[in-house]
Scaffold this active site. Structure first.
Site, mmCIF file in Angstrom:
data_model
loop_
_atom_site.group_PDB
_atom_site.id
_atom_site.type_symbol
_atom_site.label_atom_id
_atom_site.label_comp_id
_atom_site.label_asym_id
_atom_site.label_seq_id
_atom_site.Cartn_x
_atom_site.Cartn_y
_atom_site.Cartn_z
ATOM 1 N N CYS A 1 -58.101 -3.392 -9.566
ATOM 2 C CA CYS A 1 -58.666 -3.292 -10.920
ATOM 3 C C CYS A 1 -57.623 -3.605 -11.993
ATOM 4 O O CYS A 1 -57.959 -3.707 -13.172
ATOM 5 C CB CYS A 1 -59.235 -1.893 -11.163
ATOM 6 S SG CYS A 1 -60.595 -1.446 -10.062
ATOM 7 N N HIS B 1 -59.745 4.560 -6.532
ATOM 8 C CA HIS B 1 -60.526 3.338 -6.343
ATOM 9 C C HIS B 1 -61.521 3.537 -5.206
ATOM 10 O O HIS B 1 -61.156 3.966 -4.109
ATOM 11 C CB HIS B 1 -59.621 2.153 -6.028
ATOM 12 C CG HIS B 1 -60.348 0.850 -5.952
ATOM 13 N ND1 HIS B 1 -60.542 0.044 -7.061
ATOM 14 C CD2 HIS B 1 -60.945 0.209 -4.906
ATOM 15 C CE1 HIS B 1 -61.221 -1.035 -6.694
ATOM 16 N NE2 HIS B 1 -61.478 -0.956 -5.399
ATOM 17 N N CYS B 2 -62.789 3.262 -5.474
ATOM 18 C CA CYS B 2 -63.830 3.353 -4.454
ATOM 19 C C CYS B 2 -64.042 1.958 -3.863
ATOM 20 O O CYS B 2 -64.434 1.029 -4.583
ATOM 21 C CB CYS B 2 -65.134 3.890 -5.045
ATOM 22 S SG CYS B 2 -66.497 3.947 -3.859
ATOM 23 N N CYS C 1 -62.524 1.562 -9.909
ATOM 24 C CA CYS C 1 -61.866 2.848 -10.049
ATOM 25 C C CYS C 1 -62.818 3.817 -10.735
ATOM 26 O O CYS C 1 -63.468 3.471 -11.716
ATOM 27 C CB CYS C 1 -60.578 2.702 -10.860
ATOM 28 S SG CYS C 1 -59.211 1.961 -9.928
ATOM 29 N N CYS D 1 -71.167 8.935 -1.842
ATOM 30 C CA CYS D 1 -72.234 9.553 -1.065
ATOM 31 C C CYS D 1 -73.316 8.529 -0.725
ATOM 32 O O CYS D 1 -73.985 8.012 -1.621
ATOM 33 C CB CYS D 1 -72.856 10.709 -1.846
ATOM 34 S SG CYS D 1 -74.183 11.541 -0.957
ATOM 35 N N CYS E 1 -71.302 6.711 -6.267
ATOM 36 C CA CYS E 1 -70.002 7.354 -6.202
ATOM 37 C C CYS E 1 -70.055 8.626 -7.038
ATOM 38 O O CYS E 1 -70.479 8.592 -8.198
ATOM 39 C CB CYS E 1 -68.926 6.405 -6.732
ATOM 40 S SG CYS E 1 -67.283 6.765 -6.090
#
Length: 339
Positions: free
Chosen positions: A134, A144-145, A151, A159, A165
């Site tokens: 990012c 960060h996902c 982020c 989930c 997120c």
């Protein structure tokens, strides 16, 4: 031509991934719709004979059902909040950082950039937490996902059951969803149980209703057990003011790791999620304090913590390398950066 095919294939895979990510949500929705039919029609309207009992069951059921579906909707469609622009590298800084080949110089560049930001956590090696995907300096508790490809502020976890997120913007809604899910399953199980016994003993006729009532109790009990465990775990996290990621990896501050770095005490920890106004605690309306970029910390007293003081934060002398520090009683250990 080959590059075009690769791009088309990559786009197709991303599209399929987005579609498949909604499958768990669709499963939950179908189960809930069936439970609504089974409870309202097969139990209350067909099986229950007392008019007063029907009315009481339906009123309480629909009250719980409204909050259950409302919080589930908010958990799904409340977008994760991302860091604001001041945490992103400018075009000039980004070019300087990417063109620099010496890691130690890159590290120092990030330290210099972070001096003007409310950033107090570090990586396990003591470096400034930087997201190279990012291109931003991560705010405290931000991660960060990889699923959302961004982020997320105060990220807790991603989930699949809400296809979202869970972080600063919707953690309150997620907790409420778990609470109302537990209440929903418990209410169904307790009101259905007596009719389950009657059907089991053969005291009531109706093969179709019997199947729905028996299966409704089984499903409610099964979900209740799993949801109670999950809800209890998140209640423990809230009481300690931790996220799921922080429970698995202790946050590292400038003076070292501190597992209770954000623990402000039981009541204040709850207020960090639900806010100060108790009348909003049970309603899925955003009431979490702050903006998700900065959080009060346990080891800072009121004069040190810019979030508790009445002075202008983040304006520090150049010889003061990074503002207030965490308690010196913290021991320095290594901790991996999960995202």
């Amino acid at each position: 031509m080959r590059r075009g095919w690769k791009m088309a294939l990559s786009g197709g895979l991303r599209c399929c991934r987005r579609v498949l990510s909604w499958v768990p949500v669709l499963v939950i929705v179908l189960v809930v719709l069936w439970s609504y039919y089974a409870y309202v029609f097969e139990l209350c309207l067909v099986t229950v004979l007392s008019p007063a009992e029907k009315v009481i069951y339906l009123i309480f059921y629909h009250a719980i059902f409204v909050f259950f579906t409302w919080t589930y909707w908010k958990s799904i469609f409340t977008l994760p909040q991302q860091p604001n622009q001041k945490f992103h590298l400018s075009y000039t800084d980004k070019e300087r950082y990417e063109n620099e080949e010496r890691p130690e110089v890159q590290k120092q560049m990030l330290v210099d950039m972070a001096k003007k930001l409310p950033v107090y956590t570090r990586t396990g090696s003591g470096a400034v937490r930087f997201c190279d995907r990012c291109h931003l300096i991560k705010p405290d508790r931000c991660h960060h996902c990889s699923v959302c490809a961004m982020c997320v502020l105060k990220m807790d976890h991603h989930c699949p059951w809400v296809n979202n997120c869970i972080g600063f913007s919707n953690y309150k809604f997620f907790l409420q969803f778990l609470a109302y899910s537990v209440l929903y399953c418990l209410y169904i199980a307790t009101t259905v149980f007596s009719y389950f016994i009657k059907y089991w003993r053969g005291e009531l006729p109706g093969v179709r209703s019997k199947f729905h009532v028996l299966f409704l109790l089984f499903v409610a009990c099964m979900f209740f057990v799993s949801l109670v465990i999950l809800f209890g775990y998140h209640c423990w996290l809230v009481s300690r003011n931790k996220t799921t990621l922080e429970a698995f990896c202790t946050p590292v501050f400038m003076s070292g790791p501190e597992k209770n770095g954000f623990n402000l005490g039981f009541v204040k920890n709850i207020q960090q999620v639900f806010g100060d106004n108790k009348k909003f605690w049970l309603i899925p309306i955003g009431s979490s304090p702050g903006d998700g970029h900065s959080f009060p910390m346990r080891s800072m007293n009121e004069s040190q913590n810019p979030l508790l003081a009445n002075e202008e934060p983040w304006e520090e002398n150049e010889d003061d390398s990074r503002g207030p520090s965490i308690s010196n009683e913290v021991y320095r250990v290594q901790c991996w950066e999960p995202f």
